[in-house]
Design a protein around this motif. Structure first.
Motif, PDB file in Angstrom:
ATOM      1  N   ILE A  44       0.826  -1.290  -0.216  1.00  0.00           N
ATOM      2  CA  ILE A  44      -0.012   0.056  -0.094  1.00  0.00           C
ATOM      3  C   ILE A  44       0.846   1.238   0.121  1.00  0.00           C
ATOM      4  O   ILE A  44       0.615   2.407  -0.538  1.00  0.00           O
ATOM      5  N   GLU A  45       2.129   1.234   0.609  1.00  0.00           N
ATOM      6  CA  GLU A  45       2.844   2.251   0.818  1.00  0.00           C
ATOM      7  C   GLU A  45       3.301   2.667  -0.693  1.00  0.00           C
ATOM      8  O   GLU A  45       3.498   3.935  -1.033  1.00  0.00           O
ATOM      9  N   ILE A  46       3.641   1.578  -1.581  1.00  0.00           N
ATOM     10  CA  ILE A  46       4.349   1.791  -3.166  1.00  0.00           C
ATOM     11  C   ILE A  46       3.090   2.172  -3.872  1.00  0.00           C
ATOM     12  O   ILE A  46       3.244   3.277  -4.491  1.00  0.00           O
ATOM     13  N   PRO A  49      -3.718   3.395  -2.049  1.00  0.00           N
ATOM     14  CA  PRO A  49      -5.239   2.688  -1.569  1.00  0.00           C
ATOM     15  C   PRO A  49      -5.381   1.662  -2.574  1.00  0.00           C
ATOM     16  O   PRO A  49      -5.265   1.644  -3.608  1.00  0.00           O
ATOM     17  N   LEU A  50      -5.504   0.305  -2.014  1.00  0.00           N
ATOM     18  CA  LEU A  50      -5.799  -0.671  -2.644  1.00  0.00           C
ATOM     19  C   LEU A  50      -7.052  -1.380  -2.169  1.00  0.00           C
ATOM     20  O   LEU A  50      -7.263  -1.327  -1.021  1.00  0.00           O
ATOM     21  N   SER A  51      -8.051  -2.095  -3.123  1.00  0.00           N
ATOM     22  CA  SER A  51      -9.190  -2.779  -2.656  1.00  0.00           C
ATOM     23  C   SER A  51      -8.703  -4.324  -2.346  1.00  0.00           C
ATOM     24  O   SER A  51      -7.578  -4.722  -2.636  1.00  0.00           O
ATOM     25  N   ILE A  52      -9.792  -4.934  -1.538  1.00  0.00           N
ATOM     26  CA  ILE A  52      -9.442  -6.527  -1.302  1.00  0.00           C
ATOM     27  C   ILE A  52      -8.984  -7.310  -2.530  1.00  0.00           C
ATOM     28  O   ILE A  52      -8.263  -7.752  -2.632  1.00  0.00           O
ATOM     29  N   GLY A  53      -9.824  -6.796  -3.687  1.00  0.00           N
ATOM     30  CA  GLY A  53      -9.515  -7.529  -5.043  1.00  0.00           C
ATOM     31  C   GLY A  53      -7.975  -7.296  -5.543  1.00  0.00           C
ATOM     32  O   GLY A  53      -7.296  -8.140  -5.929  1.00  0.00           O
ATOM     33  N   GLU A  54      -7.721  -5.951  -5.308  1.00  0.00           N
ATOM     34  CA  GLU A  54      -6.472  -5.611  -5.986  1.00  0.00           C
ATOM     35  C   GLU A  54      -5.305  -6.210  -5.084  1.00  0.00           C
ATOM     36  O   GLU A  54      -4.171  -6.632  -5.567  1.00  0.00           O
ATOM     37  N   LEU A  55      -5.569  -6.123  -3.575  1.00  0.00           N
ATOM     38  CA  LEU A  55      -4.602  -6.778  -2.828  1.00  0.00           C
ATOM     39  C   LEU A  55      -4.371  -8.347  -3.102  1.00  0.00           C
ATOM     40  O   LEU A  55      -3.347  -8.943  -3.035  1.00  0.00           O
ATOM     41  N   SER A  56      -5.446  -8.968  -3.293  1.00  0.00           N
ATOM     42  CA  SER A  56      -5.722 -10.500  -3.423  1.00  0.00           C
ATOM     43  C   SER A  56      -4.674 -10.746  -4.860  1.00  0.00           C
ATOM     44  O   SER A  56      -4.061 -11.730  -4.610  1.00  0.00           O
ATOM     45  N   ALA A  57      -4.996  -9.837  -5.897  1.00  0.00           N
ATOM     46  CA  ALA A  57      -4.036  -9.925  -7.224  1.00  0.00           C
ATOM     47  C   ALA A  57      -2.510  -9.955  -6.647  1.00  0.00           C
ATOM     48  O   ALA A  57      -1.736 -10.701  -7.326  1.00  0.00           O
ATOM     49  N   GLU A  80      -7.253   1.861   7.456  1.00  0.00           N
ATOM     50  CA  GLU A  80      -8.549   2.323   7.496  1.00  0.00           C
ATOM     51  C   GLU A  80      -9.163   2.301   5.968  1.00  0.00           C
ATOM     52  O   GLU A  80      -8.544   1.963   4.963  1.00  0.00           O
ATOM     53  N   ARG A  81     -10.480   2.098   5.875  1.00  0.00           N
ATOM     54  CA  ARG A  81     -11.238   1.749   4.427  1.00  0.00           C
ATOM     55  C   ARG A  81     -11.583   3.362   4.068  1.00  0.00           C
ATOM     56  O   ARG A  81     -12.122   4.218   5.029  1.00  0.00           O
ATOM     57  N   PRO A  85     -10.542   6.683  -4.140  1.00  0.00           N
ATOM     58  CA  PRO A  85     -10.165   7.914  -4.904  1.00  0.00           C
ATOM     59  C   PRO A  85     -10.428   8.281  -6.394  1.00  0.00           C
ATOM     60  O   PRO A  85     -10.636   9.457  -6.896  1.00  0.00           O
ATOM     61  N   ASP A  86     -10.514   7.107  -7.003  1.00  0.00           N
ATOM     62  CA  ASP A  86     -10.766   7.139  -8.446  1.00  0.00           C
ATOM     63  C   ASP A  86     -12.546   7.225  -8.878  1.00  0.00           C
ATOM     64  O   ASP A  86     -12.591   7.101 -10.135  1.00  0.00           O
ATOM     65  N   GLY A  87     -13.215   6.864  -7.817  1.00  0.00           N
ATOM     66  CA  GLY A  87     -14.624   6.942  -7.996  1.00  0.00           C
ATOM     67  C   GLY A  87     -15.310   5.470  -8.142  1.00  0.00           C
ATOM     68  O   GLY A  87     -16.433   5.434  -8.524  1.00  0.00           O
ATOM     69  N   GLY A  88     -14.486   4.489  -8.006  1.00  0.00           N
ATOM     70  CA  GLY A  88     -15.043   3.299  -8.227  1.00  0.00           C
ATOM     71  C   GLY A  88     -15.735   2.988  -7.048  1.00  0.00           C
ATOM     72  O   GLY A  88     -16.021   3.526  -5.968  1.00  0.00           O
ATOM     73  N   LEU A  89     -16.454   1.815  -7.325  1.00  0.00           N
ATOM     74  CA  LEU A  89     -17.669   1.408  -5.934  1.00  0.00           C
ATOM     75  C   LEU A  89     -16.726   0.586  -5.073  1.00  0.00           C
ATOM     76  O   LEU A  89     -17.470   0.628  -3.755  1.00  0.00           O
ATOM     77  N   ALA A  90     -15.616  -0.212  -5.098  1.00  0.00           N
ATOM     78  CA  ALA A  90     -14.901  -0.799  -4.051  1.00  0.00           C
ATOM     79  C   ALA A  90     -14.504   0.183  -3.243  1.00  0.00           C
ATOM     80  O   ALA A  90     -13.647   1.186  -3.618  1.00  0.00           O
TER      81      ALA A  90
END
Length: 153
Positions: A44-46, A49-57, A80-81, A85-90
């Motif tokens: 996440i530092e690099i 912000p990442l979603s669960i799906g992005e972290l999983s991948a 924290e959730r 920031p890009d307006g997506g739903l997740a």
């Protein structure tokens, strides 16, 4: 003579048994991070912000595992959730100030201890070792099809 790949296997097994190189400078138990938190927070530092799906991948883990890991980090005040920031739903995870502080602390202890481990090495030896580790990791990432971003990328 031991086959080179077998020697690498053995040495990486020994390396992986250490969750941290905390040697002579022990962690403050209230600031210590487990291995999964260290990895997730670094990613996440690099990446930001990442979603669960992005972290999983990114981590190559199933979403249930990532859900458990992030739930623990949420309860611990490391993540924290936030809305995407890009307006997506997740919703996405970002580090809290506590998460940043604990990652910085864990990294400083690890870097300090690595310095102690390699204190008798020349600068050139340390640089060559770092380049070899990067090359080794990039080979793994190539085979997995999951490159890991580096801070300098």
């Amino acid at each position: 003579m031991v086959e080179p790949a077998r020697q690498v296997e053995f040495e990486t097994m020994l390396l992986n048994r250490h969750s941290y190189f905390d040697g002579p400078r022990k962690f403050d138990e209230h600031k210590k991070l487990d291995r999964s938190a260290y990895i997730v927070l670094t990613r996440i530092e690099i990446d930001g912000p990442l979603s669960i799906g992005e972290l999983s991948a990114a981590l190559g883990l199933d979403t249930s595992t990532v859900n458990r890991q992030t739930a623990t980090m949420l309860r611990g005040g490391l993540l924290e959730r936030i809305p995407d920031p890009d307006g997506g739903l997740a919703r996405k995870f970002t580090m809290t100030a506590e998460g940043v502080q604990r990652l910085d602390y864990a990294r400083s202890v690890t870097v300090d201890t690595l310095g102690r481990i390699m204190e008798e090495w020349t600068g050139e030896e340390v640089e060559a070792f770092a380049r070899s580790l990067e090359r080794f990791n990039r080979g793994i990432e190539r085979l997995e099809g999951r490159p890991w971003p580096r801070p300098a990328d």
